[in-house]
Motif scaffolding. Structure first.
Motif, PDB file in Angstrom:
ATOM      1  N   LEU A 102      47.057  47.337  50.225  1.00 18.06           N
ATOM      2  CA  LEU A 102      46.239  48.380  49.609  1.00 18.06           C
ATOM      3  C   LEU A 102      45.712  47.918  48.262  1.00 18.06           C
ATOM      4  O   LEU A 102      46.458  47.339  47.465  1.00 18.06           O
ATOM      5  N   MET A 103      44.429  48.168  48.000  1.00 16.12           N
ATOM      6  CA  MET A 103      43.851  47.887  46.692  1.00 16.12           C
ATOM      7  C   MET A 103      42.996  49.074  46.263  1.00 16.12           C
ATOM      8  O   MET A 103      42.078  49.482  46.973  1.00 16.12           O
ATOM      9  N   LYS A 104      43.317  49.608  45.102  1.00 18.36           N
ATOM     10  CA  LYS A 104      42.644  50.800  44.577  1.00 18.36           C
ATOM     11  C   LYS A 104      41.687  50.408  43.456  1.00 18.36           C
ATOM     12  O   LYS A 104      42.058  49.652  42.556  1.00 18.36           O
ATOM     13  N   GLY A 105      40.451  50.896  43.524  1.00 19.37           N
ATOM     14  CA  GLY A 105      39.500  50.575  42.467  1.00 19.37           C
ATOM     15  C   GLY A 105      38.099  51.042  42.787  1.00 19.37           C
ATOM     16  O   GLY A 105      37.839  51.658  43.829  1.00 19.37           O
ATOM     17  N   ASP A 106      37.181  50.723  41.883  1.00 16.50           N
ATOM     18  CA  ASP A 106      35.788  51.164  41.980  1.00 16.50           C
ATOM     19  C   ASP A 106      34.918  50.027  42.494  1.00 16.50           C
ATOM     20  O   ASP A 106      34.658  49.050  41.787  1.00 16.50           O
ATOM     21  N   LEU A 107      34.443  50.149  43.711  1.00 17.96           N
ATOM     22  CA  LEU A 107      33.622  49.110  44.328  1.00 17.96           C
ATOM     23  C   LEU A 107      32.256  48.980  43.664  1.00 17.96           C
ATOM     24  O   LEU A 107      31.564  47.978  43.870  1.00 17.96           O
ATOM     25  N   GLY A 108      31.865  49.974  42.883  1.00 17.29           N
ATOM     26  CA  GLY A 108      30.589  49.906  42.187  1.00 17.29           C
ATOM     27  C   GLY A 108      30.588  48.941  41.019  1.00 17.29           C
ATOM     28  O   GLY A 108      29.541  48.704  40.408  1.00 17.29           O
ATOM     29  N   LYS A 109      31.748  48.379  40.711  1.00 17.05           N
ATOM     30  CA  LYS A 109      31.871  47.391  39.629  1.00 17.05           C
ATOM     31  C   LYS A 109      32.129  46.025  40.247  1.00 17.05           C
ATOM     32  O   LYS A 109      33.081  45.834  40.996  1.00 17.05           O
ATOM     33  N   SER A 110      31.290  45.070  39.915  1.00 20.40           N
ATOM     34  CA  SER A 110      31.317  43.782  40.612  1.00 20.40           C
ATOM     35  C   SER A 110      32.622  43.020  40.415  1.00 20.40           C
ATOM     36  O   SER A 110      33.048  42.275  41.297  1.00 20.40           O
ATOM     37  N   ASP A 111      33.283  43.202  39.263  1.00 23.73           N
ATOM     38  CA  ASP A 111      34.506  42.441  39.032  1.00 23.73           C
ATOM     39  C   ASP A 111      35.633  42.865  39.966  1.00 23.73           C
ATOM     40  O   ASP A 111      36.545  42.080  40.252  1.00 23.73           O
ATOM     41  N   PHE A 112      35.577  44.091  40.478  1.00 27.52           N
ATOM     42  CA  PHE A 112      36.603  44.537  41.423  1.00 27.52           C
ATOM     43  C   PHE A 112      36.512  43.754  42.725  1.00 27.52           C
ATOM     44  O   PHE A 112      37.536  43.409  43.324  1.00 27.52           O
ATOM     45  N   SER A 113      35.300  43.429  43.160  1.00 31.44           N
ATOM     46  CA  SER A 113      35.147  42.644  44.390  1.00 31.44           C
ATOM     47  C   SER A 113      35.781  41.264  44.240  1.00 31.44           C
ATOM     48  O   SER A 113      36.389  40.742  45.181  1.00 31.44           O
ATOM     49  N   ARG A 114      35.641  40.677  43.081  1.00 26.06           N
ATOM     50  CA  ARG A 114      36.273  39.373  42.845  1.00 26.06           C
ATOM     51  C   ARG A 114      37.789  39.488  42.985  1.00 26.06           C
ATOM     52  O   ARG A 114      38.444  38.632  43.605  1.00 26.06           O
ATOM     53  N   LYS A 115      38.360  40.557  42.440  1.00 22.42           N
ATOM     54  CA  LYS A 115      39.803  40.762  42.541  1.00 22.42           C
ATOM     55  C   LYS A 115      40.237  40.984  43.984  1.00 22.42           C
ATOM     56  O   LYS A 115      41.307  40.518  44.400  1.00 22.42           O
ATOM     57  N   ILE A 116      39.409  41.691  44.753  1.00 26.19           N
ATOM     58  CA  ILE A 116      39.728  41.931  46.169  1.00 26.19           C
ATOM     59  C   ILE A 116      39.848  40.613  46.926  1.00 26.19           C
ATOM     60  O   ILE A 116      40.810  40.385  47.668  1.00 26.19           O
ATOM     61  N   ILE A 117      38.868  39.753  46.746  1.00 26.93           N
ATOM     62  CA  ILE A 117      38.876  38.476  47.475  1.00 26.93           C
ATOM     63  C   ILE A 117      40.032  37.600  47.014  1.00 26.93           C
ATOM     64  O   ILE A 117      40.732  36.995  47.849  1.00 26.93           O
ATOM     65  N   GLU A 118      40.258  37.526  45.729  1.00 25.13           N
ATOM     66  CA  GLU A 118      41.369  36.714  45.208  1.00 25.13           C
ATOM     67  C   GLU A 118      42.701  37.198  45.757  1.00 25.13           C
ATOM     68  O   GLU A 118      43.528  36.398  46.206  1.00 25.13           O
ATOM     69  N   ARG A 119      42.921  38.507  45.737  1.00 21.62           N
ATOM     70  CA  ARG A 119      44.195  39.056  46.185  1.00 21.62           C
ATOM     71  C   ARG A 119      44.363  38.880  47.696  1.00 21.62           C
ATOM     72  O   ARG A 119      45.467  38.577  48.181  1.00 21.62           O
ATOM     73  N   THR A 120      43.283  39.053  48.453  1.00 22.77           N
ATOM     74  CA  THR A 120      43.348  38.875  49.906  1.00 22.77           C
ATOM     75  C   THR A 120      43.734  37.447  50.256  1.00 22.77           C
ATOM     76  O   THR A 120      44.566  37.208  51.142  1.00 22.77           O
ATOM     77  N   LEU A 121      43.131  36.487  49.588  1.00 22.85           N
ATOM     78  CA  LEU A 121      43.437  35.080  49.860  1.00 22.85           C
ATOM     79  C   LEU A 121      44.860  34.728  49.443  1.00 22.85           C
ATOM     80  O   LEU A 121      45.538  33.936  50.118  1.00 22.85           O
ATOM     81  N   GLU A 122      45.321  35.328  48.364  1.00 24.35           N
ATOM     82  CA  GLU A 122      46.710  35.110  47.946  1.00 24.35           C
ATOM     83  C   GLU A 122      47.681  35.613  49.017  1.00 24.35           C
ATOM     84  O   GLU A 122      48.690  34.969  49.307  1.00 24.35           O
TER      85      GLU A 122
END
Length: 292
Positions: A102-122
């Motif tokens: 689970l990842m909680k955040g605002d998809l309207g902010k581009s930096d959140f997408s970077r965190k999503i990909i980093e965390r998924t790959l981890e």
């Protein structure tokens, strides 16, 4: 299922989790949406794949996430605010033997997408499927009522977020990956009270088609699903009581659809069963005939 699929005295419109209104949890809805068919056990069509599903905590997104888990996929659920819905969906996925992040955040902010990909790959070391299903809507009776703030916000959530997430994910997607965008029948027929929302959905159609052409040489497929009136938390959280009561009665099947009735379309588009499809739209709308 919690209820049988039948004519319910409820709603009209189509989508997912509202990110900027007084949203409600699925458990507060009467009747609760149907997100799973326990008699369908899955066939391993997505075994060991990793899917990111935005808006995956409730509504159509929950049904997609559960269906993917039943087919063997691990699921990363992105959600905005409903911890209760997200925790419940995670438990359902794990009960089917798949892992869920689970990842909680605002998809309207581009930096959140970077965190999503980093965390998924981890967590999983791969990404195979991206489902863009998070959206918001705010009905207004006229264009004059749509503020600059609302216009920018809805475009950020509904279409900018897709750009952000896919842009971050692309360097990590391999041949055979699938991107699935959730559109709406409003992209094709419009809606007089959802002018800005409909405009974002039109943008999603063009985005899906253009991106599919751009990624064809990389053998990454891009398709979209265009739901009609589906009974999700977005409906009672954004429409009046009278609108909710009559929701879905204006389509040929004369009832709103349930999230589970869309899930199989996403499984198909994510699986090897659709390897010759890209840039296409699946319309699941209770029988309304639309172009595109």
């Amino acid at each position: 299922m919690k209820q049988e699929l039948k004519d319910h005295d409820m709603p009209r419109d189509e989508e997912i989790k509202d990110q900027n209104t007084d949203s409600i949890d699925e458990s507060e809805m009467d009747p609760e949406p149907i997100y799973d068919n326990p008699t369908h056990k899955g066939y391993g069509r997505l075994k060991d794949k990793v899917a990111i599903v935005t808006g995956g905590d409730s509504g159509i997104g929950r049904a997609i996430s559960v269906a993917f888990a039943k087919e063997g996929s691990h699921v990363v659920i992105i959600y905005y605010d409903s911890n209760e819905d997200a925790d419940k969906t995670k438990k359902i996925i794990e009960d089917y033997g798949s892992r869920c992040l689970l990842m909680k955040g605002d998809l309207g902010k581009s930096d959140f997408s970077r965190k999503i990909i980093e965390r998924t790959l981890e967590e999983f070391n791969r990404i195979d499927i991206i489902v863009n299903s998070a959206a918001e809507q705010h009905p207004k009776d006229s264009l004059e009522e749509i503020s600059d703030e609302q216009l920018e916000r809805i475009f950020r959530t509904n279409i900018f977020a897709m750009f952000y997430l896919i842009r971050e994910a692309l360097p990590h997607l391999k041949e055979g990956a699938s991107i699935i965008n959730t559109n709406s029948n409003t992209s094709f027929v419009g809606n007089p009270r959802l002018i800005d929302y409909s405009a974002t959905k039109g943008a999603i159609s063009s985005f899906t088609r253009s991106l599919s052409l751009n990624l064809a040489s990389r053998r990454i497929r891009v398709n979209q699903v265009a739901p009609g009136p589906i009974w999700t938390p977005l409906i009672p959280s954004t429409f009046s009581g009278d609108d909710v009561k009559n929701f879905g009665k204006n389509v040929p099947l004369a009832r709103p659809g349930q999230p589970v009735e869309l899930a199989e379309a996403y499984v198909f588009l994510a699986s090897d069963g659709s390897t010759y499809m890209t840039g296409q739209t699946l319309h699941i709308n209770g029988g309304e005939i639309v172009n595109g």
